[in-house]
Design a protein around this motif. Structure first.
Motif, PDB file in Angstrom:
ATOM      1  N   ALA A 119       0.833  -1.207   0.000  1.00  0.00           N
ATOM      2  CA  ALA A 119       0.000   0.000   0.000  1.00  0.00           C
ATOM      3  C   ALA A 119       0.871   1.261   0.000  1.00  0.00           C
ATOM      4  CB  ALA A 119      -0.935  -0.011   1.210  1.00  0.00           C
ATOM      5  N   GLU A 120       1.964   1.233   0.758  1.00  0.00           N
ATOM      6  CA  GLU A 120       2.878   2.384   0.778  1.00  0.00           C
ATOM      7  C   GLU A 120       3.520   2.579  -0.595  1.00  0.00           C
ATOM      8  OE1 GLU A 120       5.472   1.340   4.029  1.00  0.00           O
ATOM      9  OE2 GLU A 120       4.230   2.427   5.486  1.00  0.00           O
ATOM     10  N   LYS A 121       3.878   1.476  -1.234  1.00  0.00           N
ATOM     11  CA  LYS A 121       4.492   1.536  -2.565  1.00  0.00           C
ATOM     12  C   LYS A 121       3.530   2.163  -3.577  1.00  0.00           C
ATOM     13  CE  LYS A 121       7.145  -1.392  -5.691  1.00  0.00           C
ATOM     14  NZ  LYS A 121       7.669  -2.741  -5.940  1.00  0.00           N
ATOM     15  N   LEU A 122       2.225   1.914  -3.382  1.00  0.00           N
ATOM     16  CA  LEU A 122       1.212   2.478  -4.277  1.00  0.00           C
ATOM     17  C   LEU A 122       0.790   3.896  -3.884  1.00  0.00           C
ATOM     18  CD1 LEU A 122      -0.992  -0.690  -4.756  1.00  0.00           C
ATOM     19  CD2 LEU A 122       0.508   0.367  -6.449  1.00  0.00           C
ATOM     20  N   GLY A 123       1.373   4.422  -2.793  1.00  0.00           N
ATOM     21  CA  GLY A 123       1.082   5.783  -2.379  1.00  0.00           C
ATOM     22  C   GLY A 123      -0.212   5.955  -1.591  1.00  0.00           C
ATOM     23  N   TYR A 124      -0.712   4.880  -0.969  1.00  0.00           N
ATOM     24  CA  TYR A 124      -1.938   4.994  -0.158  1.00  0.00           C
ATOM     25  C   TYR A 124      -1.680   5.929   1.025  1.00  0.00           C
ATOM     26  CZ  TYR A 124      -4.226   0.921  -2.364  1.00  0.00           C
ATOM     27  OH  TYR A 124      -4.825   0.048  -3.228  1.00  0.00           O
ATOM     28  N   SER A 125      -2.697   6.664   1.426  1.00  0.00           N
ATOM     29  CA  SER A 125      -2.595   7.523   2.608  1.00  0.00           C
ATOM     30  C   SER A 125      -2.595   6.642   3.855  1.00  0.00           C
ATOM     31  CB  SER A 125      -3.785   8.478   2.672  1.00  0.00           C
ATOM     32  OG  SER A 125      -4.979   7.761   2.945  1.00  0.00           O
ATOM     33  N   GLN A 126      -2.175   7.211   4.983  1.00  0.00           N
ATOM     34  CA  GLN A 126      -2.172   6.454   6.239  1.00  0.00           C
ATOM     35  C   GLN A 126      -3.590   6.004   6.605  1.00  0.00           C
ATOM     36  OE1 GLN A 126      -0.066   8.848   9.160  1.00  0.00           O
ATOM     37  NE2 GLN A 126       1.726   7.540   8.899  1.00  0.00           N
ATOM     38  N   ASP A 127      -4.572   6.846   6.326  1.00  0.00           N
ATOM     39  CA  ASP A 127      -5.961   6.489   6.618  1.00  0.00           C
ATOM     40  C   ASP A 127      -6.395   5.280   5.793  1.00  0.00           C
ATOM     41  OD1 ASP A 127      -8.569   7.014   7.857  1.00  0.00           O
ATOM     42  OD2 ASP A 127      -9.192   7.601   5.825  1.00  0.00           O
TER      43      ASP A 127
END
Length: 157
Positions: A119-127
């Motif tokens: 998810a971080e690699k895809l740029g998802y927000s922390q929320d």
């Protein structure tokens, strides 16, 4: 009070989306805890968790004790003692549990770690990541490892 804990001391926590989320699940009776453990073992390898009585004096039982005798070279014993850091039994037990095969290496927290990393690699927000982690975490109780494997293999992904 009784709880379910992993052989390595891992604590089973609630995945309910309420005020108990993340807290250790306590059971009034041993039977309730054993029933919960049976349900847990439907999706995880047997023997990784056990029922523990809270506030019981002494060390909790890890299972059946059987004595063995092992012959090793002096070098191997030195290596074992170095790795065991003063606790040969714990080291050998952990080595055996780690070598039981791929299924015993399954860990819900590792799964969540992979999901967070993706998810971080895809740029998802922390929320968004928190919502994803919560959704996956709650699915652990409702879906066995073989069922999840089948869902993935039959998906378009």
């Amino acid at each position: 009070m009784f709880v379910i804990r992993g052989r390595d001391g891992q604590i089973c926590t609630s995945t309910a989306m309420d005020e108990t989320f993340g807290e250790e699940i306590q059971h009034e009776t041993r039977q309730q805890a054993e029933d919960e453990l049976k349900e847990l073992e439907r999706s995880l390898p047997k023997g990784l968790f056990s029922v523990v009585e809270l506030n019981k004096v002494g060390r909790p039982s890890l299972g059946i004790t059987k004595k063995i005798s092992v012959t090793l070279s002096e070098e191997n014993w030195e290596w074992l003692d170095e790795k065991a850091a003063g606790n040969r039994s714990k080291f050998v037990r952990q080595t055996i549990l780690n070598s039981l095969g791929n299924e015993s290496e399954w860990d819900n927290y590792a799964c969540l770690g992979y999901a967070i990393k993706g998810a971080e690699k895809l740029g998802y927000s922390q929320d968004k990541i928190q919502k994803l982690v919560n959704a996956i975490y709650s699915g652990f109780d409702m879906t066995s490892v073989p069922e999840a494997n089948k869902i993935y293999r039959e998906s378009e992904y």
